[in-house]
Scaffold this active site. Structure first.
Site, PDB file in Angstrom:
ATOM      1  N   GLY A 107      35.062   8.171  22.402  1.00 17.59           N
ATOM      2  CA  GLY A 107      36.148   7.473  23.081  1.00 17.59           C
ATOM      3  C   GLY A 107      37.044   6.712  22.115  1.00 17.59           C
ATOM      4  O   GLY A 107      36.582   6.167  21.110  1.00 17.59           O
TER       5      GLY A 107
ATOM      6  N   HIS B  56      33.075   6.746  30.599  1.00 15.99           N
ATOM      7  CA  HIS B  56      32.175   7.821  30.150  1.00 15.99           C
ATOM      8  C   HIS B  56      32.472   9.114  30.913  1.00 15.99           C
ATOM      9  O   HIS B  56      32.457  10.204  30.355  1.00 15.99           O
ATOM     10  CB  HIS B  56      30.718   7.456  30.433  1.00 15.99           C
ATOM     11  CG  HIS B  56      30.197   6.315  29.632  1.00 15.99           C
ATOM     12  ND1 HIS B  56      29.903   5.097  30.184  1.00 15.99           N
ATOM     13  CD2 HIS B  56      29.907   6.212  28.314  1.00 15.99           C
ATOM     14  CE1 HIS B  56      29.440   4.288  29.256  1.00 15.99           C
ATOM     15  NE2 HIS B  56      29.433   4.936  28.100  1.00 15.99           N
TER      16      HIS B  56
END
Ligand code: PAF
Length: 277
Positions: free
Chosen positions: A147, A34
């Site tokens: 992502g 993250h």
């Protein structure tokens, strides 16, 4: 770092904001993966907003919604240290006042969402597309950062932006890996020490499949890898070669194609993917 706990505080904050804004939606329990998405956002925009919300609509019955790891205090600490502009932490009541199922939902095209993870998790990508669209409306960012590890999610959101005429720019942050190759995921913390020791084999098989020469038959190679993973203790959901754009199956290896895998170790479902260079 302002902590915005409801849509009206978010709106007020957004109205007075100057400069470009990048948005990183998360379900919390933040790890280095993250933070890499956050740094990509920081490099591309003047301000970065991170949201933390475990979205009930993207979990099916019997999935790990209740046991999904939550660690808000640590998450806020990490984001503060990293220099995050603000964090949005909405409640279920704010986002789904009548319950998640009793509202308008976004239905992604079946050709992208009923395959790969959509087979074992029917409705999952409807839940993802719905929450991402809701968050985009609330946050109104210039850029959205997702992502590569959740590549199918990335492709579905990319398609949604096109199909619904949204002008938000989508950025894809590369998968971050542990030193042994395991793709970083909040769910990794739920692996037992024995399962954690086995887990990197998934990435190792994908890496090996990516090294096959071009024009190699995909199915037989995938079957050999799948068998090794089963022997190691994985319950395999899929291991497949697909086109990176259309996500349709490919019979032979070729540069730019992508290997996708999902497999369970006990209660933990791991996913990963790698592109053939
Ligand atoms: O990738 C995730 O963590 C979630 O699917 C997302 C994009 C935050 C939507 O809930």
């Amino acid at each position: 770092m302002p902590l915005l706990r409801d849509p009206s505080s978010l709106r007020k904050w957004r109205q007075q904001l100057q400069g470009s804004l990048a948005f990183v939606p998360t379900m919390g329990h933040l790890h280095a993966g993250h933070l890499a998405l956050f740094r990509l956002a920081q490099a591309r925009a003047e301000q970065v907003l991170v949201s933390i919300y475990v979205n009930p609509l993207q979990f099916g019955p019997g999935e790990d919604f209740d046991s999904y790891p939550r660690s808000l205090d640590e998450d806020l600490h990490k984001l503060g240290e990293a220099g995050c502009t603000a964090v949005f932490v909405p409640t279920d009541q704010d986002l789904y006042p009548n319950g998640p199922l009793a509202q308008t939902q976004v239905e992604p095209p079946a050709r992208l969402s009923d395959i790969l993870c959509g087979v074992q998790r029917p409705g999952h990508f409807r839940g993802v597309a719905t929450i991402v669209l809701k968050l985009l409306h609330l946050v109104a960012p210039d850029m959205l950062v997702l992502g590569e590890k959740d590549y199918q999610q990335y492709r579905i959101v990319q398609q949604m932006l096109v199909d619904l005429n949204l002008s938000t720019q989508l950025l894809c942050g590369p998968t971050q890996r542990e030193p042994d190759g395991l793709a970083m995921s909040s769910r990794n913390t739920r692996l037992s020490p024995e399962q954690r020791a086995i887990a990197p084999a998934l990435a190792a098989e994908l890496r090996q499949l990516c090294r096959l020469p071009a024009n190699n038959a995909a199915e037989s190679s995938a079957e050999a890898s799948a068998e090794r993973l089963r022997q190691a203790g994985f319950a395999l959901d899929y291991l497949e070669l697909r086109d990176s754009e259309t996500l349709q199956p490919l019979s032979h290896t070729q540069p730019g194609a992508r290997w996708f895998a999902a497999a369970r170790l006990g209660p933990v479902r791991l996913i990963d993917n790698m592109v053939i260079p």
